[in-house]
Design a protein around this motif. Structure first.
Motif, short mmCIF file in Angstrom:
data_model
loop_
_atom_site.label_atom_id
_atom_site.label_comp_id
_atom_site.label_asym_id
_atom_site.label_seq_id
_atom_site.Cartn_x
_atom_site.Cartn_y
_atom_site.Cartn_z
N GLY A 81 -0.05 13.44 -0.32
CA GLY A 81 1.04 14.21 0.27
C GLY A 81 1.74 15.12 -0.71
O GLY A 81 2.97 15.28 -0.64
N ARG A 82 1.01 15.77 -1.58
CA ARG A 82 1.62 16.59 -2.62
C ARG A 82 1.79 18.05 -2.21
O ARG A 82 2.66 18.75 -2.72
N PHE A 83 0.93 18.55 -1.30
CA PHE A 83 0.97 19.96 -0.92
C PHE A 83 1.65 20.12 0.44
O PHE A 83 1.44 19.30 1.35
N ILE A 84 2.41 21.19 0.59
CA ILE A 84 2.90 21.55 1.93
C ILE A 84 1.69 21.89 2.79
O ILE A 84 0.76 22.56 2.34
N ASN A 107 3.77 10.46 -2.23
CA ASN A 107 4.76 11.48 -2.60
C ASN A 107 5.60 11.97 -1.43
O ASN A 107 6.64 12.59 -1.64
N MET A 108 5.15 11.72 -0.20
CA MET A 108 5.89 12.17 0.98
C MET A 108 5.62 11.21 2.14
O MET A 108 4.50 11.11 2.62
N ALA A 124 12.30 5.31 0.21
CA ALA A 124 11.54 6.46 0.71
C ALA A 124 12.42 7.70 0.87
O ALA A 124 12.03 8.81 0.49
N VAL A 125 13.62 7.51 1.43
CA VAL A 125 14.51 8.64 1.68
C VAL A 125 14.98 9.27 0.36
O VAL A 125 14.96 10.49 0.20
N LYS A 175 0.83 -1.21 0.00
CA LYS A 175 0.00 0.00 0.00
C LYS A 175 0.87 1.26 0.00
O LYS A 175 0.52 2.27 0.63
N TRP A 176 1.97 1.20 -0.72
CA TRP A 176 2.92 2.31 -0.78
C TRP A 176 2.26 3.61 -1.21
O TRP A 176 2.52 4.67 -0.63
N ASP A 177 1.38 3.56 -2.18
CA ASP A 177 0.74 4.78 -2.69
C ASP A 177 -0.21 5.40 -1.67
O ASP A 177 -0.55 6.59 -1.78
N ASP A 178 -0.65 4.63 -0.69
CA ASP A 178 -1.53 5.16 0.35
C ASP A 178 -0.75 5.67 1.56
O ASP A 178 -1.09 6.72 2.12
N ILE A 179 0.28 4.94 1.98
CA ILE A 179 0.97 5.25 3.24
C ILE A 179 2.20 6.13 3.01
O ILE A 179 2.54 6.97 3.84
#
Length: 622
Positions: free
Chosen positions: A553-556, A472-473, A531-532, A465-469
């Protein structure tokens, strides 16, 4: 320092001898039985030792082999009144284990201690000599700029150093206990330990301060959430000033919630400091020992609860706003278990502490079984809950917490993978919080609260579930977010915790260092490295935000502070741990099978009590 290390070993030997003597009765004289136990227990103390050469070659953390101390335990009688364990087909017998351990060459425990310390010091040198990326150099400059000094000595780092909010700092200019931990790890890995020692001692002094909210004082032993260095007039003289530490125990915090996790993090950090520096004399100081015991007394005090988990209010940990985690949240239980494991290594053994050690061991045993058995969910377990019968009144009830199958959320059945699972966020009578909380699951791996099989399942779920957890961040603080009516009722319409923002499904880069530790322990550093590397440049370009918003997780974050210190420190710690994975041993606890054998109900003859050791031990040995 050498004398302190030897004393530390002796304390460990006494502690583990006490552990076994409290669980077994001996047919022989106590003196003849205790001697081999004490010597063997000293070797048990070093069970988290990592061979630096081996780890460096493999590129990941490797746990030590099976403890040789079991050879000394083979002749001992079974626990009092406890039925013997049936031999599991996949598990080696005690006699086989004892024979293998007896054949292994023994090594002096002091030599082993020195080898471990030498290996960690070599790791520190390797960290200092490694080539750093431009982003790391920037991060170190920012981290050093965040350092707070008190009377000429560094005592911590501010939560954030964002120049755009200089006139509206709130409490981001304070040193938070939980926020400083990744900074402390980064400094320790680089060999800069003075700031960590100063932090430990000064926060310890704050523990004894009077703290009240509306004329009510919380329990003794509470650690502050944060503190600030202030300059005050000296004896009423406006021309002369002195520096003082001004702590916040929650009486100034939003919601006035006491920080339950502060004391737990303090104990975990104290152990890490001792392991990497060899400065065990700090742990043996009277004031430090008193501080440890005050925290433990606060956590282990009797109450009305029927469960071994800690009962806390909402907002008492990293999630410090109302998010529906009141009760027995996983994050607190994982930190509680880890702190108990660390404290057991550090408490001085004397007549006054023997009972405390027994209480710690009993709580560890009960807590590990409770979390592993009742918090774990995978596809098989969810299907069992789906078929639960309710309103069962008996000691043999399967649905012990009277969970209604209708509580299973609609998103879960399609979300959870066939291979993998996780520990749920909370468990109370008639209530299971099925949200995935990252910190609790990751620290359950690091502390060995989760079984090896469960730990592997958690990382499998994160990978699947990489795209969920991660997306992008990395990493989501929890998944999924509370939305619509659920958000209104549970958060109280909190404008900061809107769906997929802040604590409600926001992405927190500081969680990278806990993720890295868990991956290293399970031999999966590739996941952490992925991830890093994906966010190294982005974090720098975005000015090291506190958190990110949106499902991916795309926006600050809309209210995120920039130059957030634990974002910076978490990134640095992850980079250093990935390059020198053997250094992870200062925070990792390996599986302690003895906890599963020493059950408090072993001495209870009541037919109403049924021992669960067999089920717990089978989960580990499968």
């Amino acid at each position: 320092m050498a004398a302190a290390a030897i004393s530390h070993l002796r304390r460990g030997a006494q502690r583990h001898a006490l552990l076994h003597l409290s669980r077994r009765h001996f047919a022989n004289s106590p003196l003849t039985a205790a001697a081999p136990l004490a010597a063997a227990a000293a070797r048990r103390l070093l069970s988290t030792t990592v061979e630096p050469a081996t780890s460096a070659a493999a590129g990941s953390y490797k746990p030590p082999p099976l403890d040789p101390f079991r050879a000394a335990l083979a002749p001992a009688s079974p626990p009092l009144e406890a039925p013997p364990l049936d031999e599991l087909p996949t598990a080696p017998s005690h006699s086989e284990t004892a024979s293998a351990a007896a054949a292994a060459p023994e090594q002096d425990p002091v030599d082993l201690q020195h080898e471990e310390l030498d290996g960690l010091k070599a790791g520190v040198k390797a960290v200092r000599s490694r080539e750093e990326s431009p982003q790391e150099k920037e991060a170190w400059w920012l981290l050093n700029r965040a350092v707070v000094n008190y009377c000429g000595s560094a005592v911590g780092t501010v939560a954030a150093n964002d120049p755009s909010t200089a006139n509206h700092m709130l409490n981001y200019d304070q040193v938070f206990i939980r926020d400083f931990v990744p900074s402390a790890i980064a400094f320790l890995l680089r060999g800069e330990s003075d700031i960590v020692k100063n932090f430990l001692l000064h926060t310890l002094q704050l523990q004894s301060w009077e703290k009240t909210v509306d004329c009510y004082s919380p329990g003794q032993g509470l650690m502050p959430a944060s503190f600030k260095v202030r300059s005050v007039p000296l004896d009423g003289n406006n021309e002369a000033f002195e520096e003082v530490l001004d702590p916040d125990f929650g009486e100034s915090a939003i919601g006035r919630v006491a920080p339950v996790d502060s004391g737990l993090w303090w104990i975990i950090l104290l152990r890490a400091y001792g392991k990497i520096t060899g400065d065990y004399a700090l742990q043996e100081r009277v004031d430090v020992q008193t501080g440890i015991r005050l925290i433990l007394n606060l956590c282990l005090s009797d109450g009305f609860d029927m469960f071994p988990t800690l009962l806390v209010t909402d907002g008492s940990c990293m999630i410090d706003r109302r998010m529906g985690i009141h009760g027995h949240p996983l994050e607190i239980q994982a930190l509680f278990y880890s702190a108990l494991r660390c404290a057991r290594e550090m408490v001085n053994i004397d007549d006054g502490s023997k009972n405390l050690i027994r209480v710690i061991n009993n709580r560890l045993s009960a807590l590990s079984f409770h979390i592993r058995e009742y918090y774990w969910v995978d596809m098989k377990k969810i299907n069992e809950i789906y078929r639960y019968k309710t309103e069962e009144y008996s000691h043999d009830a399967i649905n012990k917490f009277n969970i209604y199958p209708e509580q299973i959320p609609s998103w879960l059945a399609d979300w959870i993978p066939e291979k993998g699972g996780y520990l749920i966020g909370n468990l109370q009578p008639a209530h299971m919080d099925f949200r995935f909380f990252s910190l609790g699951n990751l620290w359950a791996i690091v502390s060995s609260l989760a079984t090896p099989k469960q730990a592997e399942g958690i990382l499998n779920l994160i990978e699947t579930k990489w795209d969920d957890i991660v997306a992008n961040m990395p990493l989501k603080i929890c998944y999924p977010a509370l939305e619509y009516e659920e958000w209104r009722i549970i958060t109280g319409c909190d404008p900061k915790n809107t769906p997929w923002s802040y604590h409600n499904g926001g992405s927190w880069p500081t969680l990278l260092w806990q993720f890295t530790l868990a991956c290293i322990k399970m031999g999966r550093p590739d996941l952490a490295r992925r991830a890093v590397e994906a966010v190294e440049k982005k974090l720098s370009d975005d000015k090291w935000p506190e958190y990110y918003d949106t499902r991916n997780g795309r926006f600050i974050g809309k209210q995120s502070r920039l130059y957030q210190t634990w974002t910076i420190a978490g990134f640095l710690s992850s980079k250093m741990l990935l390059d020198c994975p053997e250094m992870a041993s200062i925070l990792i606890c390996d599986e302690d099978l003895d906890l599963l054998e020493g059950c408090a109900c072993g001495a209870n003859k009541s037919a109403r009590v049924k021992c669960s050791r067999r089920a717990a031990r089978s989960q580990v040995l499968v």
